[in-house]
Each structure stands twice: as structure tokens, then as C-alpha cells.
Motif scaffolding. Structure first.
Motif, short mmCIF file in Angstrom:
data_model
loop_
_atom_site.label_atom_id
_atom_site.label_comp_id
_atom_site.label_asym_id
_atom_site.label_seq_id
_atom_site.Cartn_x
_atom_site.Cartn_y
_atom_site.Cartn_z
N ARG A 88 0.82 -1.49 -0.37
CA ARG A 88 -0.11 0.16 0.11
C ARG A 88 1.33 0.77 -0.29
NH1 ARG A 88 -5.34 0.19 0.91
NH2 ARG A 88 -6.96 -1.71 1.10
N VAL A 89 1.73 0.86 1.12
CA VAL A 89 2.85 2.36 0.56
C VAL A 89 3.33 2.60 -0.77
CG1 VAL A 89 5.48 3.29 1.72
CG2 VAL A 89 3.48 2.49 2.93
N HIS A 90 3.82 1.46 -1.55
CA HIS A 90 4.63 1.94 -2.66
C HIS A 90 3.41 2.00 -3.72
CE1 HIS A 90 6.50 0.51 -6.19
NE2 HIS A 90 5.93 -0.11 -6.33
N HIS A 91 2.39 1.59 -3.42
CA HIS A 91 1.32 2.09 -4.41
C HIS A 91 1.05 3.51 -3.89
CE1 HIS A 91 1.27 -0.66 -7.67
NE2 HIS A 91 1.69 -1.70 -6.31
N GLY A 92 0.98 3.57 -2.65
CA GLY A 92 0.21 4.79 -2.74
C GLY A 92 1.02 6.01 -2.86
N MET A 93 2.28 6.19 -3.09
CA MET A 93 3.73 7.19 -2.95
C MET A 93 3.09 7.12 -4.46
SD MET A 93 7.60 6.15 -1.21
CE MET A 93 7.63 5.27 -2.48
N HIS A 94 2.83 6.80 -5.42
CA HIS A 94 3.07 6.45 -6.94
C HIS A 94 1.80 7.32 -6.56
CE1 HIS A 94 2.94 5.99 -11.15
NE2 HIS A 94 2.15 5.56 -11.02
N ASP A 95 1.20 7.01 -6.28
CA ASP A 95 -1.09 8.06 -6.33
C ASP A 95 -0.50 9.24 -5.84
OD1 ASP A 95 -1.80 5.64 -7.27
OD2 ASP A 95 -3.26 5.07 -5.65
N LYS A 97 2.29 11.00 -5.73
CA LYS A 97 2.68 11.61 -7.77
C LYS A 97 4.58 11.93 -6.58
CE LYS A 97 -0.78 13.02 -10.25
NZ LYS A 97 -1.08 11.56 -10.84
N PHE A 98 4.47 11.03 -5.94
CA PHE A 98 6.06 10.93 -5.69
C PHE A 98 6.47 9.32 -6.12
CE2 PHE A 98 8.72 9.81 -1.27
CZ PHE A 98 9.24 10.86 -1.52
N HIS A 99 6.83 9.80 -6.75
CA HIS A 99 7.67 8.53 -7.73
C HIS A 99 9.15 8.07 -7.17
CE1 HIS A 99 4.29 8.75 -10.16
NE2 HIS A 99 4.58 10.06 -10.14
N THR A 100 9.21 7.11 -6.31
CA THR A 100 10.86 6.53 -6.29
C THR A 100 11.04 5.86 -7.00
OG1 THR A 100 10.10 5.14 -4.51
CG2 THR A 100 10.29 7.36 -4.11
N GLY A 101 10.52 5.13 -8.09
CA GLY A 101 11.52 3.99 -9.44
C GLY A 101 11.37 3.08 -8.51
N ALA A 102 12.25 2.31 -9.15
CA ALA A 102 12.60 1.58 -8.39
C ALA A 102 13.53 0.87 -6.63
CB ALA A 102 13.67 0.46 -9.49
N ALA A 103 13.82 1.64 -6.80
CA ALA A 103 14.36 2.53 -5.40
C ALA A 103 13.22 2.48 -4.28
CB ALA A 103 14.72 3.54 -5.06
N GLY A 104 11.88 2.70 -4.64
CA GLY A 104 11.49 2.49 -3.34
C GLY A 104 10.09 1.43 -3.40
N LYS A 105 10.29 0.60 -4.71
CA LYS A 105 9.91 -0.64 -4.47
C LYS A 105 10.62 -1.47 -3.71
CE LYS A 105 8.26 -4.15 -7.82
NZ LYS A 105 8.22 -4.52 -9.10
N ALA A 107 12.95 -0.68 -1.09
CA ALA A 107 12.55 -0.30 0.07
C ALA A 107 11.84 -0.87 0.35
CB ALA A 107 12.87 1.25 -0.12
N CYS A 108 10.63 -0.48 -0.22
CA CYS A 108 9.42 -1.20 0.63
C CYS A 108 9.04 -2.18 0.23
CB CYS A 108 8.06 -0.84 -0.11
SG CYS A 108 7.78 1.25 -0.55
N TYR A 109 9.61 -2.99 -0.09
CA TYR A 109 9.30 -4.09 -0.13
C TYR A 109 10.71 -5.23 0.41
CZ TYR A 109 6.05 -3.81 -3.60
OH TYR A 109 4.72 -4.01 -4.69
N ALA A 110 11.93 -4.37 0.92
CA ALA A 110 12.89 -5.32 1.99
C ALA A 110 12.54 -4.39 2.90
CB ALA A 110 14.36 -4.29 1.06
#
Length: 126
Positions: A88-95, A97-105, A107-110
Motif C-alpha cells: 500500500r505504501v509503495h502504490h500510495g506514494m505513486h498515487d 505523485k511521489f515517484h521513487t522508482g525501483a529504489a522505492g519499490k 525499500a518497501c519490499y525490503a
């Protein structure tokens, strides 16, 4: 009937999203179905004396936690809702407009993977 020409991609790119969505779904289901019962029993019924506190003696809880069913229950209770939340955090950031790219993904799943690993280590050390 229209005569539109539709193109079907016969070699679509592989995606890892089904893995994350399945963990998201499992975590949401676990959190919605089992967490309220756990909170009811451990947080309300036992403290009110409706369930005898001897039912949760150290020996009984330890025996449950070290059984395969108990260990899996504890790991799932800690890990699955975290996978749900971090998805939810990963997709919420995208919604937002806080695009973190692969690093955000990653980080969230790590973080979710770290909590899962800690839950497993916790159970093994019992």
C-alpha cells in the motif's frame, strides 16, 4: 459492429507484480479476518477475565509458539500484514505523485522482507 483492428501482444513482458499482489491480498485477508479475533481474545476477553488467564500460561503459550502451527501463525501474524502495508505504501506514494522508482519499490519490499525474516528468527530462537 465496428471493424477495429485489435493487436494482441503474443510475447508480453514478464512482471513481478503477481508476487507482490498475492502477498498484498494474503496480508489484507489475514489482517481483516484473524487479527480482530486475536485482539478480541488477547486484548479484551483475557483482561476482562472472560477467558481464564491460566489458559495463556507461559508454558502453554511457549508450547503453542514452538509447535509448527503456532510458529506459522505467529510468523503470518507479523509478516503478512506488513507485506500488505508496504505494498500500500509503495502504490500510495505513486498515487500521491511521489515517484521513487525501483529504489522505492525495493525499500518497501525490503522492509516487509526484513520483518518476515525477524519473525522467523524470533520463532527459531524460542
Amino acid at each position: 459492429m465496428s471493424s477495429k483492428n485489435y493487436h494482441v501482444d503474443r510475447t508480453p513482458a514478464r512482471s513481478d507484480e503477481p508476487i507482490w499482489w498475492s502477498l498484498f491480498g494474503a496480508g489484507g485477508t489475514w489482517f481483516a479476518m484473524l487479527t480482530p479475533v486475536t485482539v478480541l481474545v488477547l486484548g479484551i476477553l483475557v483482561p476482562l477475565g472472560i477467558i481464564d488467564s491460566d489458559a495463556l500460561s507461559f508454558e502453554r503459550v511457549h508450547r503453542f509458539a514452538t509447535s509448527i502451527i503456532g510458529a506459522l501463525f505467529i510468523i503470518a501474524t507479523l509478516a503478512l500484514p506488513m507485506w500488505h502495508a508496504m505494498h500500500r505504501v509503495h502504490h500510495g506514494m505513486h498515487d500521491l505523485k511521489f515517484h521513487t522508482g525501483a529504489a522505492g519499490k525495493v525499500a518497501c519490499y525490503a522492509i516487509a522482507g526484513g520483518v518476515t525474516l525477524l519473525a522467523i528468527v524470533f520463532i527459531i530462537m524460542l
